[in-house]
Design a protein around this motif. Structure first.
Motif, short mmCIF file in Angstrom:
data_model
loop_
_atom_site.label_atom_id
_atom_site.label_comp_id
_atom_site.label_asym_id
_atom_site.label_seq_id
_atom_site.Cartn_x
_atom_site.Cartn_y
_atom_site.Cartn_z
N ARG B 79 0.77 -1.30 0.07
CA ARG B 79 -0.06 -0.03 -0.14
C ARG B 79 0.81 1.32 -0.08
O ARG B 79 1.89 1.06 0.50
CB ARG B 79 -0.94 0.07 1.27
CG ARG B 79 -1.92 -0.90 1.15
CD ARG B 79 -2.98 -0.34 0.32
NE ARG B 79 -4.15 -1.59 0.55
CZ ARG B 79 -4.10 -2.96 -0.28
NH1 ARG B 79 -3.29 -2.96 -1.12
NH2 ARG B 79 -5.13 -3.69 -0.12
N ASP B 80 0.40 2.21 -0.70
CA ASP B 80 1.09 3.51 -0.69
C ASP B 80 0.67 4.47 0.18
O ASP B 80 -0.38 5.08 0.09
CB ASP B 80 1.05 4.20 -2.30
CG ASP B 80 1.87 5.42 -2.11
OD1 ASP B 80 2.68 5.80 -1.38
OD2 ASP B 80 1.72 5.94 -3.21
N LYS B 84 1.79 10.05 4.07
CA LYS B 84 0.89 10.88 5.04
C LYS B 84 0.63 9.82 6.23
O LYS B 84 -0.11 8.69 6.16
CB LYS B 84 -0.14 11.21 4.21
CG LYS B 84 -0.11 12.44 3.39
CD LYS B 84 -1.14 12.82 2.56
CE LYS B 84 -0.71 13.97 1.56
NZ LYS B 84 -1.56 14.21 0.44
N PRO B 85 0.64 10.51 7.35
CA PRO B 85 0.27 9.40 8.64
C PRO B 85 -0.97 8.84 8.71
O PRO B 85 -1.31 7.67 8.80
CB PRO B 85 0.71 10.51 9.70
CG PRO B 85 1.51 11.47 9.33
CD PRO B 85 1.32 11.60 7.90
N ASP B 86 -1.97 9.77 8.38
CA ASP B 86 -3.45 9.28 8.30
C ASP B 86 -3.89 8.22 7.34
O ASP B 86 -4.27 7.34 7.54
CB ASP B 86 -4.27 10.55 8.19
CG ASP B 86 -4.18 11.09 6.77
OD1 ASP B 86 -3.17 11.14 6.34
OD2 ASP B 86 -5.24 11.97 6.59
N ALA B 89 -2.07 4.74 8.46
CA ALA B 89 -2.82 4.14 9.76
C ALA B 89 -3.87 3.57 9.10
O ALA B 89 -4.11 2.32 9.51
CB ALA B 89 -3.19 5.34 10.58
N ASN B 90 -4.57 4.14 8.20
CA ASN B 90 -5.65 3.58 7.68
C ASN B 90 -5.41 2.34 6.97
O ASN B 90 -6.13 1.45 6.92
CB ASN B 90 -6.50 4.54 6.93
CG ASN B 90 -7.30 5.56 7.65
OD1 ASN B 90 -7.31 5.67 8.73
ND2 ASN B 90 -7.75 6.65 6.93
N ARG B 93 -4.71 -0.56 9.11
CA ARG B 93 -5.99 -1.31 9.67
C ARG B 93 -6.62 -1.80 8.45
O ARG B 93 -7.02 -3.25 8.64
CB ARG B 93 -6.91 -0.01 9.98
CG ARG B 93 -8.15 -0.60 10.70
CD ARG B 93 -8.78 0.52 11.19
NE ARG B 93 -8.29 1.18 12.14
CZ ARG B 93 -7.71 2.23 12.50
NH1 ARG B 93 -7.59 3.04 11.21
NH2 ARG B 93 -7.25 2.86 13.22
N GLU B 94 -6.48 -1.45 7.19
CA GLU B 94 -7.07 -2.21 6.22
C GLU B 94 -6.38 -3.41 6.08
O GLU B 94 -6.91 -4.59 5.67
CB GLU B 94 -7.24 -1.34 4.93
CG GLU B 94 -7.87 -1.82 3.86
CD GLU B 94 -7.07 -2.17 2.60
OE1 GLU B 94 -7.67 -3.01 1.58
OE2 GLU B 94 -5.95 -1.55 2.38
N ILE B 96 -4.66 -5.27 7.96
CA ILE B 96 -4.79 -6.33 9.10
C ILE B 96 -6.31 -6.88 9.05
O ILE B 96 -6.39 -8.20 9.02
CB ILE B 96 -4.47 -5.68 10.33
CG1 ILE B 96 -2.99 -5.25 10.67
CG2 ILE B 96 -5.14 -6.49 11.45
CD1 ILE B 96 -2.89 -4.29 11.81
N LEU B 97 -7.35 -6.06 8.78
CA LEU B 97 -8.58 -6.52 9.01
C LEU B 97 -8.96 -7.07 7.70
O LEU B 97 -9.75 -8.16 7.83
CB LEU B 97 -9.53 -5.17 9.53
CG LEU B 97 -9.35 -5.02 10.89
CD1 LEU B 97 -10.26 -3.80 11.22
CD2 LEU B 97 -9.63 -6.05 11.88
N SER B 98 -8.74 -6.24 6.60
CA SER B 98 -9.63 -6.62 5.26
C SER B 98 -8.81 -7.64 4.58
O SER B 98 -9.11 -8.60 4.11
CB SER B 98 -10.00 -5.32 4.56
OG SER B 98 -10.55 -5.65 3.48
N ALA B 115 2.29 6.49 13.40
CA ALA B 115 0.86 6.17 13.13
C ALA B 115 0.42 4.85 13.10
O ALA B 115 -0.33 4.29 13.87
CB ALA B 115 0.26 7.17 12.03
N LYS B 118 0.70 2.42 15.99
CA LYS B 118 -0.56 2.48 17.20
C LYS B 118 -1.30 1.48 16.62
O LYS B 118 -1.95 0.73 17.64
CB LYS B 118 -0.70 3.68 16.97
CG LYS B 118 0.02 4.95 17.58
CD LYS B 118 0.05 5.10 19.05
CE LYS B 118 1.13 6.32 19.17
NZ LYS B 118 1.47 6.15 20.49
#
Lengths: 251, 409, 322, 234, 294
Positions: B79-80, B84-86, B89-90, B93-94, B96-98, B115, B118
């Protein structure tokens, strides 16, 4: 003098060096229905803009009910009881006819800052709005979008909006502009009837001399930066100066 | 809104929604270990990304050819984060979860790293940092699922202070990117220098937006201070831009710049790179003389037709540590693997290394040298007279690490 | 009149239906394990961004003012929550109360200057102030963490993903009802009046600037709340939240959804977020060209459906009726 | 027939302004459109010029169908338009204003150049380097007419040229229209000033509320007291 | 600060300003005639820079000739892109409200920026300066890169060229006339839509020219368009929307301001353009050289 509802005293205005008015003075008596005429470009609309606060005069006073209103914002002047209808249709096009009038009533009642109650909930305001729409003949079109009304009806609505302010003085800028002859006379009748019924002081700008001389109590002629003449219609139509300057000499 | 319209819209949304769910739940298969790679593909980190990806790909290819880990193949999902930290982080999450990634490898930028760590902590998934090296990751932002196999900002900043303290310069200007990496790097440089050379004066520290590539307004300010030497905490595209632009101003002659002269940076700057600048690298292949490295370099060159940059080597090393731990734990799940990683010894390309249990930091030091042309490598300069500053000499003592870790909320 | 009440009843019914569906959604998603958890997270983000888009539309669609600095208030809300919870140990509910207040105060200061200007100049001034605030947050490293942002915003124990989703949904429904109330109130009508014809509005006695400012503050407050909610969801605040490109997001969402309707921006915003993830799931490489997809979509809307999806839908609906 | 307008209907948005307006102008004529403010004179001219294209009806000029053509093409076919509000380019000097209007003559017989314009209005030469925005009303009227002349049109549409001008300037203007006529330029004039119009025109149309109410030669009109009273308030 | 240093920094700041002027003047010119604020101007500038990079890999960039070829080839190429955009898209929205115009150009930003990523990848690039401009010039004992001197020469030439075009040629008169009354201009036989198209192309040409110059000055990357367009807004607002002279003033103020404020204020200097922009809008919304709009 002192019982005039509106007095203009020594008013002057220029735009970028071009003088529009030079030292104009006149008074409007309470209850009069009068016309302002003058050739194109004589500054009739500018005069209305000055009176209603859209423009600020270079010099002079505008006294409305004993109070100098020069420098006041238009919305404050409106709240003193002076309303205006426009030459070019000037309504709130994407709102319904009813909304146009209701918002005006709400503003007059200083109820704009109510955030909670839906504006539709006040039956009093609705009733008053329908009365006004009735009087300008638009009650059956209350829920139509105002921007798609026929031109003549938009101008009626414009007048209705001005009436909703329950003004003491109503300025009408060419109420019949762009109308067909039939609409034109209907509108004239409407204006006259409203004046009769509501006892509002009305000043209007008009080009159609038949109308001007037909319904006005008083006519004022603006020409060459000054107030050329002022008086009852029959005097004006006989005034040599006016004929020369405006109506054209005999051919 | 009308009732009917709403129903149609709602139905439309539900159809799309369930379609997406189907697609995404089919995405996982049981016999692969997915490795999520949060990369900084665009911007100043782009050259590094290519090297990291090359190193990871090579490792995964090799281990899969050898039968994978416990019969499972490794698969890389990229993923690129665009620096940008936000977004980073998203994406963590993606992933790990998706995407159901079991392990994450980290980005280039330390702001994104802060980021993402966490998120890794929240979902208890191991995250390996082989490029971003904020010391805070091991101290104030430490979390047990984080591992760092790159010399961190403390090691680098203090390491450079050690090297430069032996030089005669007394007046320094510092310049660096205005975010975690730059601040930590220059602060540890300052404090170590103050310890070793109280006579050194830091004239000014200039902060530049991360990613800013036009230095025209900064260089005259630097010149106005009249430093004897400049320590720059830039990296990647930003560093090569800085050096290229500073060169015609004559700054580099008057006040030599020291910084991170990794291979990708040297390649990117090419002939614009002046000789005689003192700098450091994290894993210069040409200066590390271990048998594993020789094999690696040869294989790498054969595969990609170019020399391996520090980033490829460190990514590869990180994977060695991770797979070693999986074997040792006899599991491919983060929860199990994490137990053996602390204190793990592994045979890296840079030689025998271990991961300190207290802060999950590998004992990786820096390699310092002076830029010079080399007959072996025509397109770029390398560092000569390279000396290693071992991690043990400059990393934070355990007591201090623990003190900082206890301060975090 | 009758059709007004019947359409408003239909509105209530569909509104309640959607709300109920949204409330039970996470229960089903929860069954899907990690994938479900991911979608709960995405749905929470959608709800928050929908609120952000609706807040903007108070000034954009209803007020007729194109603000390119709305993200500033969103960001201020986010940083308020992050700073209060991280540095002053505020509980979440207090931080979420403070976020709209601080955002409203900021909006009051910025708005006081901005409402003096019209049209394009208004837009550029909001952009300038937005970027100014962005720059201040960006440069004030010691206070705001600059480019790194503020990470590790605490999360109360009970707020697992599902609970936080419900919290956001409840807040959203409350805000939706408040915004709906404002839009339908006398104030809302006055604001629309200004949008329709600012000059005439003055001549019916409306103090245009004052109401525009009030509207700007209210919109800023809701944006601040949305920012605070997103901050807690992500557990960090970041400078990008204030950047002008973030301001563009709710504008695009509103335009796609339809700026003259209440729910349009919320629908538009959800569709955009959903579309982005959907495309990414269909094929990984789609995320690379997401901006192109978004751009083309926007071009289509601008050129062929400036009233947005809701407007388009209403047009088709009206035509099929008549 | 140089210009032939056949039953045009023109709208501004939803408002219907012109109703089946037809008129004809012969080469070399000066024709006046008389009517009150808002009667539709300007709209007629804008319809001919393509600035406000009519919804129905046709405009023929010199054998070409120019209906719905964009203004610059209409202009290049040989129609010049002098707008009522003059529209002097305020940032340009007087000379530059004239140069912008410059087009080569289609036939060599009447060829207007800057020098000829200066000859005609020496005042403009004095003001050559003055910004257009700084001219008085009369000077602006001279300039706007001259600017259109520079395009060497076969037909000039003059929209209320006498409006707001002092009588002395109006007189100059009248002489100028006579001159144009002598030069063989065709003029379609719109006016409220009855006396002025009748003095300098050959034929007249009376427009009211978007309808043509009357047309005839000046002599005929002069005799028709009823029409004069009804439409011209005389 | 010594006066030598002051002069040095001033020259350096003016160089920044000149580069900014070349880009911002295009934006301002386009706004003046088309009344559209073109967000995509920055993207076109970026495409110019990347195009320059690609071409420089073909003509070895070390010769001055090669660099001049870039300057001759790239800006017209951007102008052609501009032509396509104007004819196919911009033309449709001139009569629409500001919001739709802004969003159209913003949609273009999204598309063009992503296309640059797809075509050129995410890596920062740079164009090697030709040998003749790679060195430096001695200014009071301080070295000023020759390339900056080059920009300082080219910038005023462009400014003069623009001034000459706008104020000394018929084309310029027509462009300025189109700013005031496009309809009237059309009625005078001028093809106004072509005037608009060519003005837009001229604006794009300037963006492309700025792109090439930037490619030689510093690294070019995906964020450069976004960053520059905002700076250009600041410039154009300070000088007055639509005024090329204003753009010159605004650029020089911002260019020198950024350089000088760096010394006392450090990183806070970057706040300066936005603060100034906001201040000007509050005090004098139409800028130094603009005119108040009604």
């Amino acid at each position: 003098m002192s019982d005039a509802i509106l007095s203009i005293e020594n008013l002057s205005k220029s735009f970028e060096g071009n003088q529009v008015f030079n030292n104009i003075s006149f008074s409007v008596e309470p209850g009069e229905l009068s016309a302002i005429i003058g050739p194109n470009g004589a500054g009739k609309t500018t005069l209305f803009n000055l009176i209603t606060g859209a423009l600020v005069p270079d010099e002079g006073k505008i006294i409305f009910e004993g109070r100098n209103i020069v420098g006041m914002e238009p919305f404050d002047i409106v709240r003193l009881g002076m309303a205006r209808a426009f030459q070019r249709t000037n309504i709130f096009p994407r709102m319904t006819v009813l909304e146009n009038v209701v918002v005006t009533i709400i503003t007059r009642l200083k109820a704009n800052l109510s955030f909670v109650k839906p504006w539709t909930s006040s039956s009093q305001i609705r009733r008053r709005a329908f009365e006004i729409l009735e009087s300008v003949g638009l009650a059956d079109k209350a829920n139509q979008q105002s921007g798609i009304l026929a031109h003549g009806n938009q101008k009626r609505l414009d007048i209705g909006v001005a009436l909703a302010l329950e003004p003491k003085l109503l300025l009408l800028d060419e109420p019949t502009a762009g109308m067909s002859p039939e609409e034109r006379w209907e509108t004239v009748e409407l204006v006259k009837e409203l004046w009769n019924r509501m006892k509002i002081t009305m000043v209007y700008i008009e080009h159609d001399m038949d109308i001007v001389f037909g319904i006005s109590q008083k006519v004022r002629v603006l020409c060459y930066k000054t107030l050329l003449a002022e008086g009852p219609p029959h005097e004006i139509s006989a005034n040599q100066q006016v004929i020369e300057a405006y109506l054209g000499e005999e051919v | 809104m009308e009732h009917g319209k709403c129903r149609v819209l709602l139905a439309l949304v539900l159809v799309l929604f369930s379609a997406t769910l189907l697609v995404s739940s089919n995405a996982s298969a049981a016999d692969v270990i997915k490795l999520g790679f949060i990369a900084d593909v665009s911007g100043i980190g782009a050259p590094f990304y290519k090297s990291q990806k090359a190193g990871l790909d090579m490792f995964i290819e090799e281990i899969n050819a050898a039968g994978g880990v416990q019969g499972k193949k490794l698969e890389l999902v990229v993923r690129d984060s665009q620096l940008k930290p936000d977004i980073g982080a998203n994406q963590a999450r993606e992933l790990i979860l998706s995407e159901k990634c079991e392990f994450l490898v980290g980005p280039t930028s330390s702001a994104v790293a802060l980021a993402t760590t966490k998120v890794a902590k929240e979902f208890k998934k191991i995250i390996f940092f082989h490029t971003s090296n904020s010391e805070a990751l091991t101290t104030t932002a430490f979390q047990p699922y984080m591992f760092q196999v790159v010399p961190n900002t403390g090691i680098e900043g203090r390491g450079m202070a050690v090297v430069l303290s032996k030089k005669p310069y007394k007046k320094y200007c510092l310049i660096g990117p205005d975010y975690a990496y730059g601040h930590e790097q220059l602060n540890s440089f300052k404090s170590e220098m103050a310890k070793r050379r109280p006579d050194v004066e830091i004239l000014d520290t200039i902060w530049v937006k991360l990613g800013e590539s036009n230095f025209s307004t900064f260089i005259p300010t630097l010149m106005a201070k009249k430093p004897e030497a400049i320590d720059a905490a830039f990296w990647g595209g930003q560093l090569s831009a800085f050096i290229k632009q500073a060169k015609p101003y004559g700054v580099l002659k008057e006040a030599p710049v020291s910084s991170l002269f990794d291979l990708d940076m040297l390649r990117a700057t090419g002939p614009d790179m002046p000789e005689g600048l003192t700098g450091y690298a994290r894993a210069p292949f040409y200066a590390i003389d271990t048998p594993q490295m020789k094999v690696f370099v040869k294989k790498y060159y054969d595969k990609y037709k170019e020399w391996p940059a520090d980033w490829a080597i460190m990514a590869y090393d990180g994977m060695i540590a991770l797979t070693e731990a999986m074997k040792k734990a006899n599991s491919t799940e983060s929860e199990q693997v994490v137990k053996v990683l602390g204190g793990l010894k592994f045979n890296s390309l840079r030689g025998e290394r271990y991961i300190r249990a207290e802060d999950h930091m590998a004992n990786v030091g820096i390699y310092s040298g002076v830029t010079a042309k080399s007959p072996d490598y025509k397109e770029f300069l390398i560092m000569k007279d390279v000396q290693a500053v071992p991690a043990e000499e400059v990393w934070l003592p355990v007591a201090e690490v623990q003190k900082l870790q206890s301060e975090q909320k | 009149m009758d059709d007004m009440t019947s359409s408003s009843r239909a509105g209530w019914i569909s509104g309640i239906t959607v709300t109920v569906v949204l409330f039970v959604l996470p229960v089903f998603l929860g069954q899907l394990g990690k994938t479900g958890e991911y979608w709960i997270w995405v749905s929470t983000e959608m709800i928050i961004m929908a609120l952000f888009a609706m807040s903007l539309n108070l000034i954009l669609g209803f007020g007729g003012m194109v603000s390119f600095g709305h993200a500033a208030f969103f960001g201020v809300g986010a940083y308020t929550v992050a700073l209060l919870m991280k540095k002053a140990d505020f509980p979440l509910y207090l931080a979420l109360t403070a976020a709209p207040l601080v955002a409203a105060i900021t909006a009051a200061i910025v708005g006081w200057f901005c409402v003096r200007l019209l049209g394009l100049y208004f837009s550029i001034l909001t952009l300038a102030f937005g970027q100014l605030l962005f720059m201040i947050v960006f440069q004030w490293y010691t206070f705001t963490g600059g480019d790194d942002g503020l990470h590790g915003v605490p999360r109360p124990e009970i707020l697992g993903p599902i609970n936080y989703y419900w919290l956001c949904l409840i807040l959203f429904v409350i805000c939706f009802l408040i915004i709906r109330m404002i839009v339908n109130s006398s104030f809302g009508l006055s604001i629309k009046t200004i949008r329709e014809n600012m000059e005439r509005a003055k001549f019916i006695g409306i103090n245009v600037r004052r109401y525009q400012l009030l509207n700007f503050i209210i919109a800023g407050a809701f944006a601040g709340l949305a920012g605070g909610m997103l901050c807690e969801l992500n557990r960090f605040a970041q400078t990008e939240f204030l950047h002008w490109s973030k301001s563009a997001e709710p504008i695009l969402a509103s335009l796609v959804g339809g700026i003259y309707s209440l729910a349009g921006p919320a629908i538009g915003s959800s569709i955009l977020i959903f579309l982005k993830i959907f495309l990414q799931q269909v094929h990984r490489s789609m995320v690379e060209v997401w901006a192109i997809v978004l751009g083309v979509l926007l071009l289509v809307v601008v050129l062929f459906a400036p009233q947005g999806l809701v407007g388009l839908y209403q047009n088709i609906f009206k035509k099929s009726q008549s | 027939m140089l210009l032939e307008v056949q039953g045009i209907n023109t709208y501004y948005g939803l408002s219907h302004i012109l109703f089946d307006v037809s008129l004809q102008v012969d080469r070399g004529e000066v024709v006046v459109l008389l009517g009150r403010n808002g009667a539709g004179k300007t709209t007629t001219m804008r319809s001919i010029m393509g600035l406000t294209p009519p919804k129905t009806g046709t405009v023929l000029f010199n054998g070409h169908n120019v209906t719905g053509l964009v203004p610059f093409k209409v202009s290049r076919l040989g129609i010049g338009f002098v707008p009522e509000d003059r529209r002097i380019f305020p940032d340009l000097t007087v000379r530059a204003n004239l140069e912008v209007g410059l087009r080569k003559a289609r036939d060599k017989s009447t060829s207007w150049t800057i020098d000829r314009v200066y000859e005609l209005f020496p005042r403009l030469q004095e003001l050559a380097n003055r910004r257009g925005g700084n001219l008085s009303g009369g000077e602006q009227q001279m300039l706007t007419i001259s600017r259109t002349l520079m395009g060497n049109p076969d037909l000039i549409l003059l929209d209320e040229p006498s409006e707001g001008l002092a009588p002395i300037i109006v007189k100059v203007l009248g002489e100028f229209i006579d001159l144009l006529k002598r030069e063989g330029t065709t003029v379609l004039l719109s006016e409220q000033n009855v006396k002025f119009s009748l003095k300098h025109s050959d034929r007249a149309y009376i427009v009211d509320n978007g309808h043509i109410k009357y047309h005839g030669t000046i002599e005929e009109l002069e005799k028709d007291e009823d029409v004069k009273k009804r439409y011209l308030a005389v | 600060m010594t006066w030598q240093l002051f002069v040095f920094m001033l020259i350096n700041g003016l160089c920044q300003g000149m580069l900014l002027f070349i880009i911002a003047s295009g934006l301002s010119l386009v706004f003046g005639v088309l009344r559209v604020i073109n967000f995509a101007h920055g993207s076109l500038y970026m495409i110019g820079a990347f195009l320059a990079y690609s071409l420089s890999t073909i003509f070895a960039g070390e010769s001055l000739m090669g660099f001049l070829i870039l300057l001759m080839v790239v800006p017209p190429a951007i102008a052609i892109i501009g032509f396509v955009l104007e004819v196919s898209l911009f033309r449709r929205v001139y009569r629409e409200e500001h919001l739709l115009q802004l969003l159209l150009t913003y949609a273009l930003v999204l598309i063009l920026d992503d296309l640059v990523r797809v075509i050129w990848g995410g890596e920062p690039r740079s164009v090697t300066r030709p040998d003749l401009l790679a060195g430096s010039v001695d200014i009071f004992g301080m070295a000023l890169p020759s390339y900056n001197v080059f920009i300082l020469v080219v910038g005023p030439l462009i400014a003069f060229g623009l001034w000459f075009l706008l104020y000394r040629t018929r084309t310029g008169n027509i462009i300025r006339a189109a700013v005031s009354y496009p309809d009237t201009l059309g009625a005078l036989g001028v093809n106004v839509s072509w005037v608009m198209t060519s003005t837009f192309m001229l604006g794009c040409w300037l963006a492309g020219f700025g792109g090439v110059l930037t490619a030689g000055l510093s690294n070019i990357d995906l964020g450069m368009g976004m960053q520059t367009i905002i700076e250009c807004f600041a410039v154009v607002v300070i000088g007055g929307l639509g005024s090329v002279g204003g753009a010159l003033l605004g650029s020089l103020i911002i260019g020198t301001g950024l350089t000088f404020f760096q010394l006392p204020f450090g990183r806070w200097a970057l706040v300066f353009p936005y603060a100034l922009m906001a201040l000007v809008l509050v005090v004098r919304p139409w800028g130094f050289f603009g005119k108040p709009e009604r």
